[in-house]
Design a protein around this motif. Structure first.
Motif, PDB file in Angstrom:
ATOM      1  N   ILE A 100     -69.659  20.395   8.185  1.00 24.54           N
ATOM      2  CA  ILE A 100     -70.825  18.964   8.454  1.00 24.54           C
ATOM      3  C   ILE A 100     -69.989  17.755   8.149  1.00 24.54           C
ATOM      4  O   ILE A 100     -69.178  17.396   6.941  1.00 24.54           O
ATOM      5  CB  ILE A 100     -72.089  19.570   7.087  1.00 24.54           C
ATOM      6  N   ASN A 101     -70.057  16.697   8.592  1.00 27.89           N
ATOM      7  CA  ASN A 101     -70.187  15.736   8.378  1.00 27.89           C
ATOM      8  C   ASN A 101     -71.265  15.138   7.613  1.00 27.89           C
ATOM      9  O   ASN A 101     -71.129  14.226   8.578  1.00 27.89           O
ATOM     10  CB  ASN A 101     -69.216  14.908   9.400  1.00 27.89           C
ATOM     11  N   PRO A 102     -71.245  14.736   6.152  1.00 32.54           N
ATOM     12  CA  PRO A 102     -71.738  13.786   5.678  1.00 32.54           C
ATOM     13  C   PRO A 102     -71.973  12.800   6.309  1.00 32.54           C
ATOM     14  O   PRO A 102     -73.288  12.219   6.459  1.00 32.54           O
ATOM     15  CB  PRO A 102     -71.906  14.100   4.734  1.00 32.54           C
ATOM     16  N   TYR A 103     -70.860  11.587   7.253  1.00 35.02           N
ATOM     17  CA  TYR A 103     -71.580  10.530   7.804  1.00 35.02           C
ATOM     18  C   TYR A 103     -72.272  10.389   8.768  1.00 35.02           C
ATOM     19  O   TYR A 103     -73.144   9.714   8.870  1.00 35.02           O
ATOM     20  CB  TYR A 103     -70.398   9.369   7.543  1.00 35.02           C
ATOM     21  N   GLU A 104     -72.437  11.022   9.342  1.00 33.68           N
ATOM     22  CA  GLU A 104     -72.718  11.343  10.677  1.00 33.68           C
ATOM     23  C   GLU A 104     -74.496  12.154  10.528  1.00 33.68           C
ATOM     24  O   GLU A 104     -75.495  12.031  10.860  1.00 33.68           O
ATOM     25  CB  GLU A 104     -71.802  12.674  12.280  1.00 33.68           C
ATOM     26  N   MET A 105     -74.159  13.009   9.159  1.00 36.66           N
ATOM     27  CA  MET A 105     -75.488  14.016   9.175  1.00 36.66           C
ATOM     28  C   MET A 105     -76.580  12.715   8.872  1.00 36.66           C
ATOM     29  O   MET A 105     -77.841  12.983   9.350  1.00 36.66           O
ATOM     30  CB  MET A 105     -75.024  14.804   8.182  1.00 36.66           C
ATOM     31  N   VAL A 106     -75.935  12.364   8.008  1.00 39.55           N
ATOM     32  CA  VAL A 106     -77.590  10.962   7.714  1.00 39.55           C
ATOM     33  C   VAL A 106     -78.561  10.224   8.407  1.00 39.55           C
ATOM     34  O   VAL A 106     -79.256  10.278   8.074  1.00 39.55           O
ATOM     35  CB  VAL A 106     -76.460   9.451   6.487  1.00 39.55           C
ATOM     36  N   GLY A 107     -77.300  10.272   9.162  1.00 41.32           N
ATOM     37  CA  GLY A 107     -78.410   8.778  10.307  1.00 41.32           C
ATOM     38  C   GLY A 107     -78.897   9.632  11.425  1.00 41.32           C
ATOM     39  O   GLY A 107     -78.981   8.365  12.788  1.00 41.32           O
ATOM     40  N   LYS A 108     -78.954  10.629  11.612  1.00 40.17           N
ATOM     41  CA  LYS A 108     -79.447  10.765  12.552  1.00 40.17           C
ATOM     42  C   LYS A 108     -80.562  11.455  13.141  1.00 40.17           C
ATOM     43  O   LYS A 108     -81.726  11.711  11.679  1.00 40.17           O
ATOM     44  CB  LYS A 108     -78.661  12.940  13.208  1.00 40.17           C
ATOM     45  N   PRO A 109     -80.658  11.164  14.235  1.00 36.23           N
ATOM     46  CA  PRO A 109     -82.590  11.795  13.987  1.00 36.23           C
ATOM     47  C   PRO A 109     -82.588  13.268  14.155  1.00 36.23           C
ATOM     48  O   PRO A 109     -81.656  13.840  13.986  1.00 36.23           O
ATOM     49  CB  PRO A 109     -83.408  11.430  15.610  1.00 36.23           C
ATOM     50  N   PHE A 110     -84.482  13.465  13.496  1.00 30.82           N
ATOM     51  CA  PHE A 110     -84.810  15.015  13.075  1.00 30.82           C
ATOM     52  C   PHE A 110     -83.764  15.633  14.439  1.00 30.82           C
ATOM     53  O   PHE A 110     -83.367  17.661  14.411  1.00 30.82           O
ATOM     54  CB  PHE A 110     -86.188  15.388  12.787  1.00 30.82           C
ATOM     55  N   THR A 111     -84.464  14.853  15.705  1.00 29.78           N
ATOM     56  CA  THR A 111     -83.574  15.732  16.932  1.00 29.78           C
ATOM     57  C   THR A 111     -82.659  15.909  17.168  1.00 29.78           C
ATOM     58  O   THR A 111     -82.314  16.836  18.055  1.00 29.78           O
ATOM     59  CB  THR A 111     -84.946  16.037  18.026  1.00 29.78           C
ATOM     60  N   ALA A 160     -76.035  14.763  -1.691  1.00 29.08           N
ATOM     61  CA  ALA A 160     -74.846  14.402  -3.443  1.00 29.08           C
ATOM     62  C   ALA A 160     -73.133  14.716  -3.629  1.00 29.08           C
ATOM     63  O   ALA A 160     -72.328  13.687  -4.286  1.00 29.08           O
ATOM     64  CB  ALA A 160     -76.129  14.967  -4.042  1.00 29.08           C
ATOM     65  N   GLU A 161     -73.362  16.226  -2.500  1.00 26.39           N
ATOM     66  CA  GLU A 161     -72.230  15.835  -2.929  1.00 26.39           C
ATOM     67  C   GLU A 161     -70.928  15.697  -2.703  1.00 26.39           C
ATOM     68  O   GLU A 161     -70.576  15.541  -3.259  1.00 26.39           O
ATOM     69  CB  GLU A 161     -71.644  17.937  -2.088  1.00 26.39           C
ATOM     70  N   ALA A 162     -71.025  14.750  -1.159  1.00 22.97           N
ATOM     71  CA  ALA A 162     -70.431  14.013  -0.513  1.00 22.97           C
ATOM     72  C   ALA A 162     -69.832  12.554  -1.657  1.00 22.97           C
ATOM     73  O   ALA A 162     -69.427  11.684  -0.904  1.00 22.97           O
ATOM     74  CB  ALA A 162     -70.564  14.008   1.055  1.00 22.97           C
ATOM     75  N   GLY A 163     -71.379  12.144  -2.049  1.00 20.54           N
ATOM     76  CA  GLY A 163     -70.874  11.221  -3.380  1.00 20.54           C
ATOM     77  C   GLY A 163     -71.846   9.965  -2.282  1.00 20.54           C
ATOM     78  O   GLY A 163     -71.458   8.219  -3.088  1.00 20.54           O
ATOM     79  N   MET A 164     -72.457  10.456  -1.506  1.00 17.83           N
ATOM     80  CA  MET A 164     -73.420   9.860  -0.388  1.00 17.83           C
ATOM     81  C   MET A 164     -74.966   9.336  -1.000  1.00 17.83           C
ATOM     82  O   MET A 164     -75.978   8.983  -1.203  1.00 17.83           O
ATOM     83  CB  MET A 164     -73.894   9.959   1.093  1.00 17.83           C
TER      84      MET A 164
END
Length: 91
Positions: free
Chosen positions: A36-47, A76-80
């Protein structure tokens, strides 16, 4: 139901692997979730969220808090995000 989510970042901190232990068979089907790329994951819409897309394949209960918990754990694991408890309370 009890679920334990374990997240571990890669050495370069660019991806997170998640392992889920649960007594819910539907939640257990979501594990593992790798790279999982945490930086991409955060800003994506639910869909478009890979976590919520995987949840849509495995879970039949739309109020399940586990997908949100997976994202918070990976953040949290990625420090974000702060490693603080999150809860839902009814009064």
């Amino acid at each position: 139901m009890i679920t334990k989510i374990t997240a571990e970042t890669s050495e370069d901190m660019m991806s997170v692997n998640v392992v889920i232990e649960s007594n819910c068979p539907m939640v257990q089907k979501m594990s593992p979730i790798e790279n999982i790329n945490p930086y991409e994951m955060v800003g994506k819409p639910f869909t478009e969220s890979e976590i919520y897309l995987k949840a849509a394949e495995c879970l039949r209960h739309t109020a399940c808090p586990v997908p949100c918990a997976i994202i918070k754990c990976a953040e949290a694991e990625a420090g974000m995000a702060l490693k603080k408890p999150v809860k839902i309370e009814f009064e």
